[in-house]
Scaffold this active site. Structure first.
Site, PDB file in Angstrom:
ATOM      1  N   GLY A  54       5.358  -8.631  -3.535  1.00  0.00           N
ATOM      2  CA  GLY A  54       4.141  -9.319  -3.108  1.00  0.00           C
ATOM      3  C   GLY A  54       3.357  -9.923  -4.260  1.00  0.00           C
ATOM      4  N   ILE A  59       0.565  -8.936  -5.582  1.00  0.00           N
ATOM      5  CA  ILE A  59       0.230  -7.891  -6.562  1.00  0.00           C
ATOM      6  C   ILE A  59       1.524  -7.288  -7.109  1.00  0.00           C
ATOM      7  CG2 ILE A  59      -0.824  -5.613  -6.900  1.00  0.00           C
ATOM      8  CD1 ILE A  59      -2.724  -6.345  -4.539  1.00  0.00           C
ATOM      9  N   ASN A  93      -2.013  -2.960   8.265  1.00  0.00           N
ATOM     10  CA  ASN A  93      -1.736  -2.136   7.084  1.00  0.00           C
ATOM     11  C   ASN A  93      -1.704  -0.638   7.378  1.00  0.00           C
ATOM     12  OD1 ASN A  93      -1.603  -4.519   5.777  1.00  0.00           O
ATOM     13  ND2 ASN A  93      -3.448  -4.262   4.544  1.00  0.00           N
ATOM     14  N   ILE A 108      -3.104   1.248  -3.004  1.00  0.00           N
ATOM     15  CA  ILE A 108      -3.835  -0.008  -3.223  1.00  0.00           C
ATOM     16  C   ILE A 108      -4.103  -0.733  -1.911  1.00  0.00           C
ATOM     17  CG2 ILE A 108      -3.642  -2.302  -4.317  1.00  0.00           C
ATOM     18  CD1 ILE A 108      -1.902  -0.934  -6.496  1.00  0.00           C
ATOM     19  N   ASP A 157     -12.656  -2.649  -9.059  1.00  0.00           N
ATOM     20  CA  ASP A 157     -14.122  -2.712  -9.014  1.00  0.00           C
ATOM     21  C   ASP A 157     -14.712  -2.373 -10.384  1.00  0.00           C
ATOM     22  OD1 ASP A 157     -14.059  -3.259  -6.211  1.00  0.00           O
ATOM     23  OD2 ASP A 157     -13.630  -1.148  -5.884  1.00  0.00           O
ATOM     24  N   HIS A 203     -14.202   1.218  -1.511  1.00  0.00           N
ATOM     25  CA  HIS A 203     -13.693  -0.077  -1.965  1.00  0.00           C
ATOM     26  C   HIS A 203     -13.845  -1.123  -0.870  1.00  0.00           C
ATOM     27  CE1 HIS A 203     -11.319  -3.135  -3.889  1.00  0.00           C
ATOM     28  NE2 HIS A 203     -10.507  -3.181  -2.852  1.00  0.00           N
TER      29      HIS A 203
HETATM   30  P1  NAI Z   1       1.112  -9.919  -0.319  1.00  0.00           P
HETATM   31  O1  NAI Z   1       1.198 -10.289   1.108  1.00  0.00           O
HETATM   32  O2  NAI Z   1       1.267 -10.972  -1.349  1.00  0.00           O
HETATM   33  O3  NAI Z   1       2.193  -8.795  -0.635  1.00  0.00           O
HETATM   34  C1  NAI Z   1       2.362  -7.675   0.170  1.00  0.00           C
HETATM   35  C2  NAI Z   1       3.801  -7.232   0.087  1.00  0.00           C
HETATM   36  O4  NAI Z   1       3.954  -6.081   0.909  1.00  0.00           O
HETATM   37  C3  NAI Z   1       4.797  -8.302   0.593  1.00  0.00           C
HETATM   38  O5  NAI Z   1       5.810  -8.529  -0.370  1.00  0.00           O
HETATM   39  C4  NAI Z   1       5.364  -7.668   1.858  1.00  0.00           C
HETATM   40  O6  NAI Z   1       6.721  -8.001   2.093  1.00  0.00           O
HETATM   41  C5  NAI Z   1       5.214  -6.189   1.522  1.00  0.00           C
HETATM   42  N1  NAI Z   1       5.306  -5.343   2.697  1.00  0.00           N
HETATM   43  C6  NAI Z   1       4.867  -5.572   3.957  1.00  0.00           C
HETATM   44  N2  NAI Z   1       5.208  -4.559   4.765  1.00  0.00           N
HETATM   45  C7  NAI Z   1       5.860  -3.654   3.994  1.00  0.00           C
HETATM   46  C8  NAI Z   1       6.461  -2.404   4.253  1.00  0.00           C
HETATM   47  N3  NAI Z   1       6.457  -1.859   5.462  1.00  0.00           N
HETATM   48  N4  NAI Z   1       7.039  -1.762   3.219  1.00  0.00           N
HETATM   49  C9  NAI Z   1       7.039  -2.302   1.990  1.00  0.00           C
HETATM   50  N5  NAI Z   1       6.498  -3.483   1.684  1.00  0.00           N
HETATM   51  C10 NAI Z   1       5.915  -4.148   2.683  1.00  0.00           C
HETATM   52  O7  NAI Z   1      -0.278  -9.140  -0.522  1.00  0.00           O
HETATM   53  P2  NAI Z   1      -1.004  -8.756  -1.902  1.00  0.00           P
HETATM   54  O8  NAI Z   1      -1.921  -9.846  -2.289  1.00  0.00           O
HETATM   55  O9  NAI Z   1       0.011  -8.285  -2.865  1.00  0.00           O
HETATM   56  O10 NAI Z   1      -1.929  -7.536  -1.409  1.00  0.00           O
HETATM   57  C11 NAI Z   1      -1.356  -6.319  -1.005  1.00  0.00           C
HETATM   58  C12 NAI Z   1      -2.421  -5.352  -0.505  1.00  0.00           C
HETATM   59  O11 NAI Z   1      -3.298  -4.971  -1.559  1.00  0.00           O
HETATM   60  C13 NAI Z   1      -3.329  -5.933   0.579  1.00  0.00           C
HETATM   61  O12 NAI Z   1      -3.533  -4.963   1.572  1.00  0.00           O
HETATM   62  C14 NAI Z   1      -4.613  -6.216  -0.156  1.00  0.00           C
HETATM   63  O13 NAI Z   1      -5.727  -6.210   0.692  1.00  0.00           O
HETATM   64  C15 NAI Z   1      -4.642  -5.057  -1.120  1.00  0.00           C
HETATM   65  N6  NAI Z   1      -5.536  -5.232  -2.263  1.00  0.00           N
HETATM   66  C16 NAI Z   1      -6.166  -4.120  -2.748  1.00  0.00           C
HETATM   67  C17 NAI Z   1      -7.022  -4.199  -3.809  1.00  0.00           C
HETATM   68  C18 NAI Z   1      -7.694  -2.968  -4.332  1.00  0.00           C
HETATM   69  O14 NAI Z   1      -8.574  -3.092  -5.170  1.00  0.00           O
HETATM   70  N7  NAI Z   1      -7.332  -1.769  -3.907  1.00  0.00           N
HETATM   71  C19 NAI Z   1      -7.308  -5.486  -4.468  1.00  0.00           C
HETATM   72  C20 NAI Z   1      -6.555  -6.583  -3.928  1.00  0.00           C
HETATM   73  C21 NAI Z   1      -5.716  -6.449  -2.854  1.00  0.00           C
END
Ligand code: NAI
Length: 338
Positions: free
Chosen positions: A36, A38, A119, A142, A175, A202
């Protein structure tokens, strides 16, 4: 070995797996959601971390490509890729640390809570795998909404009889990273010299920067405090809007995730005085989970620190934060118990 997507050409000519099996010094780390926004930069940065000996990259799509790419970096960690649910158990077996950035991110106009329906199920499935295959691993969660996904993970682990509250940490490091950056900007300091505790949770008003406790000690005006608190609470939305539909923070998040994972690995190694903010099981307030400074050691979050003195502005923020947090925690718990 069919689960090893890194294999190219004649595998008998490769000794990397022997090196990994031979107990090369370092820790075994899995990233779930590695393909993804991240996951990709996080995979790259973890491959550069000298404390990592084995790096497992799992996703439901595109993990072979990310694995092939990252595996060519001439750093120590041996990289293996895993694709899809049937390979989840192989991805998790033997891991010391599991980092979870799997799940959908926000689009403009969405709150983190809007991500719950998708999620929550993803986090449940992945945590069931952890219970089965590496119940002693430290988990860095995360996936949003963190205020609910951490309680979900805890309930899954409780059901499986593997729950150790010290080993489950919601990642709120971004944060803190943002707070350090924005406060440094206002004070005209180098962000590396600034330390801002950020407590609560968060999401929106649950993100509570304790600006009265900034190090080095400084005095901020009421106007500066208001500006900084708002900017830190809405830092994620700032990125979501700038990306205009293409997702949320990924690069700064990968940086923050690695900063936090590295702290966990140093704690696992036995380093003293490793202290970071995280969203954990807590008795600091009446809520069952709360973000505050924790000391990370061989067993995970070994000590959860009290908040220290809050000023009036922070006490008011605290009341708002607790109200929203209580609802988000309950929503996560009910998702598993219902
Ligand atoms: P993204 O959509 O670019 O990547 C998510 C990845 O998870 C994709 O590659 C997808 O195929 C994979 N995925 C989906 N279902 C899955 C499963 N069952 N098993 C394994 N992988 C699976 O999203 P991004 O931008 O990478 O964000 C990911 C998460 O992190 C989101 O929920 C976002 O809200 C969260 N996030 C958390 C932050 C924090 O501070 N804790 C900050 C920014 C984002």
């Amino acid at each position: 070995q069919p689960s090893n997507l890194q294999m190219e050409g004649n595998s008998s000519l490769r000794r990397a797996d022997c090196r990994a099996k031979g107990g090369a010094p370092g820790f075994k780390v899995a990233i779930l959601g590695a393909a993804g926004g991240i996951g990709q930069p996080l995979s790259m940065l973890m491959k550069m971390n000298p404390l990592v000996s084995v790096l497992h990259l799992y996703d439901v799509v595109n993990s072979p490509g990310v694995t092939a790419d990252v595996s060519h970096m001439d750093t120590g960690a041996v990289v293996r890729g895993f694709l899809g649910q049937p390979q989840l158990e192989n991805a998790l077996t033997g891991m010391d640390l599991v980092i979870i950035p799997a799940g959908v991110p926000r689009k403009p106009g969405m709150t983190r809570d809007d991500l719950f329906n998708i999620n929550a199920g993803i986090v449940r499935t992945l945590c069931e795998g952890i219970s089965k295959c590496c119940p002693n691993a430290i988990v860095n969660l995360i996936s949003n909404p963190v205020n609910s996904t951490v309680p979900i993970a805890a309930e899954v682990f409780k059901k499986a009889g593997t729950y150790d509250p010290k080993r489950l940490l919601g990642v709120t490091m971004l944060d803190v990273v943002r707070a350090n950056t924005f406060v440094a900007e206002v004070l005209g300091l180098d962000p590396r010299e600034v330390d801002v505790p950020v407590v609560g949770g968060h999401s929106g008003v649950t993100i509570l920067p304790l600006l009265s406790q900034v190090k080095p000690p400084c005095s901020l005006t009421a106007e500066e405090t208001e500006y900084l608190t708002n900017r830190i609470q809405n830092g994620g939305t700032e990125v979501v809007e700038a990306k205009a539909g293409a997702g949320s923070a990924t690069l700064s998040m990968a940086y923050a995730a690695v900063k936090f994972a590295d702290a966990c690995l140093r704690g696992l190694r036995g380093d003293a005085g490793v202290v970071e903010c995280a969203f954990v099981a807590s008795q600091v307030t009446e809520l069952p989970f709360f973000a505050s400074k924790v000391r990370i050691g061989r067993n995970g979050a070994e000590e959860v620190y009290q908040l220290g003195p809050l000023n009036e502005y922070e006490r008011a923020g605290m009341e708002k934060a607790k109200k929203e947090l209580a609802a988000s925690i309950q929503k996560g718990v009910s998702f598993i118990r219902k």
